[in-house]
Design a protein around this motif. Sequence first.
Motif, mmCIF file in Angstrom:
data_model
loop_
_atom_site.group_PDB
_atom_site.id
_atom_site.type_symbol
_atom_site.label_atom_id
_atom_site.label_comp_id
_atom_site.label_asym_id
_atom_site.label_seq_id
_atom_site.Cartn_x
_atom_site.Cartn_y
_atom_site.Cartn_z
ATOM 1 N N LEU A 47 0.801 -1.218 0.000
ATOM 2 C CA LEU A 47 0.000 0.000 0.000
ATOM 3 C C LEU A 47 0.837 1.272 0.000
ATOM 4 O O LEU A 47 0.327 2.355 -0.291
ATOM 5 N N SER A 48 2.112 1.171 0.333
ATOM 6 C CA SER A 48 2.958 2.369 0.399
ATOM 7 C C SER A 48 3.916 2.473 -0.777
ATOM 8 O O SER A 48 3.997 3.505 -1.442
ATOM 9 N N VAL A 49 4.643 1.389 -1.052
ATOM 10 C CA VAL A 49 5.656 1.439 -2.106
ATOM 11 C C VAL A 49 5.046 1.142 -3.472
ATOM 12 O O VAL A 49 5.443 1.729 -4.477
ATOM 13 N N ASP A 102 -9.049 4.734 -0.049
ATOM 14 C CA ASP A 102 -10.293 4.059 0.320
ATOM 15 C C ASP A 102 -9.999 2.745 1.050
ATOM 16 O O ASP A 102 -10.688 2.383 2.004
ATOM 17 N N VAL A 103 -8.969 2.052 0.591
ATOM 18 C CA VAL A 103 -8.590 0.796 1.247
ATOM 19 C C VAL A 103 -8.118 1.064 2.683
ATOM 20 O O VAL A 103 -8.508 0.360 3.624
ATOM 21 N N LEU A 104 -7.286 2.093 2.841
ATOM 22 C CA LEU A 104 -6.793 2.428 4.178
ATOM 23 C C LEU A 104 -7.936 2.864 5.092
ATOM 24 O O LEU A 104 -7.961 2.517 6.281
ATOM 25 N N PHE A 105 -8.877 3.637 4.530
ATOM 26 C CA PHE A 105 -10.017 4.055 5.353
ATOM 27 C C PHE A 105 -10.852 2.850 5.775
ATOM 28 O O PHE A 105 -11.355 2.803 6.907
ATOM 29 N N PHE A 106 -10.975 1.870 4.893
ATOM 30 C CA PHE A 106 -11.720 0.668 5.264
ATOM 31 C C PHE A 106 -11.045 -0.042 6.436
ATOM 32 O O PHE A 106 -11.710 -0.481 7.378
#
Length: 270
Positions: free
Chosen positions: A91-93, A101-105
Motif C-alpha cells: 500500500l505504500s511502495v 479508500d482501502v486504508l479508510f476501510f
Amino acid sequence: MRSLRSAALTIFTWALVLMFFFPILWMVFTAFKSELDASSIPPKFIVDLTLSQFEDAFNRGMGFYLMNSLIASVGSTIIVLMLAIPAAYGLSVRPITKVKDVLFFFISTRFMPIAAIILPIFLILKTIGGLDNIIALVLLYTAINLPIAIWMMRSFFSEVPLEIIEAAQIDGANLRIELTRVVLPIVLPGIAAVALISFIFAWNEYFIATLITTVDARTAPPFLVSFVDGRGQFLAVLSAASTLAVLPVIIAGWAAQKQLVRGLAMGAVK
C-alpha cells in the motif's frame, strides 16, 4: 527568565510523572504487605515485607493464566506482523488504485465498539466450538490489531527513499529480496514499535477474554477479577497478581524503548 521557565516545566513534568506512576508504585508496595497491613486505614508505610502473597497468587493458578496471556499476545503479534508487513509495503511502495479508500476501510473497522460485534462473534464461536479456545483468542486479537498495524507500518515504509528501492530493482533484486534485505532493515525500529504495541494491546485486552473464555483459555486480566469476591477484597494478593501481570509489559517496553521511540519518530516525520 528562560531558565526559570525551564525549571518550572521540569518540576511540573516530574510531578505529572509521579502522579501517574504513584498508583503502580503503591500496588507493588502493597504486594509485599500482609493482608492485614494492606487493608489497614490509615495506610501503613512501615511494615514487615513478605513474598507470601506472590506464592498465594501462583497457588491460585496465576502461572497458567499468565501463560495463556503470553500465548495469545505473542501468537497474535507474530501473525499481525506477518500480515501487516506485506500489506503495508504494497500500500505504500506499490500503491493500488484508490489506496486511500482501502486504508479508510482498514481503520473504519476500529470505529465500531467491540460491544456492538461481540454477540455475532460469540454465536459464531459457539457454533464452531471455538469458545474457551486459545487459538480463537489469537485470531480475534490479530483481527483487532491488524488495521492499526497496517496503518503504522505504511507510514514507516513511506519513509524509505524510493531511490534505494529502485537501485535494488536495477541490480536485479526480486520482490522478496527487495523487501527482506533492503527495506525491512531500514524500518526495523518501526517493526519493533508495531510489535510492542500489538503485544501490549493483546496483553491488556479484557472484554473479549472475559466473554469468550471460561477456564482453559482464560487470560490474566479477567482472572484478576476473581480476587474480589463475596468474602471481600484481597488487596495484597490482588496487588501481587497485578504486579505479575504488568511485569512482562514493563520489561518489554523497557527493552524496546529505544526502538519504540525511533519507530514512532519515523512515522511522525512523514
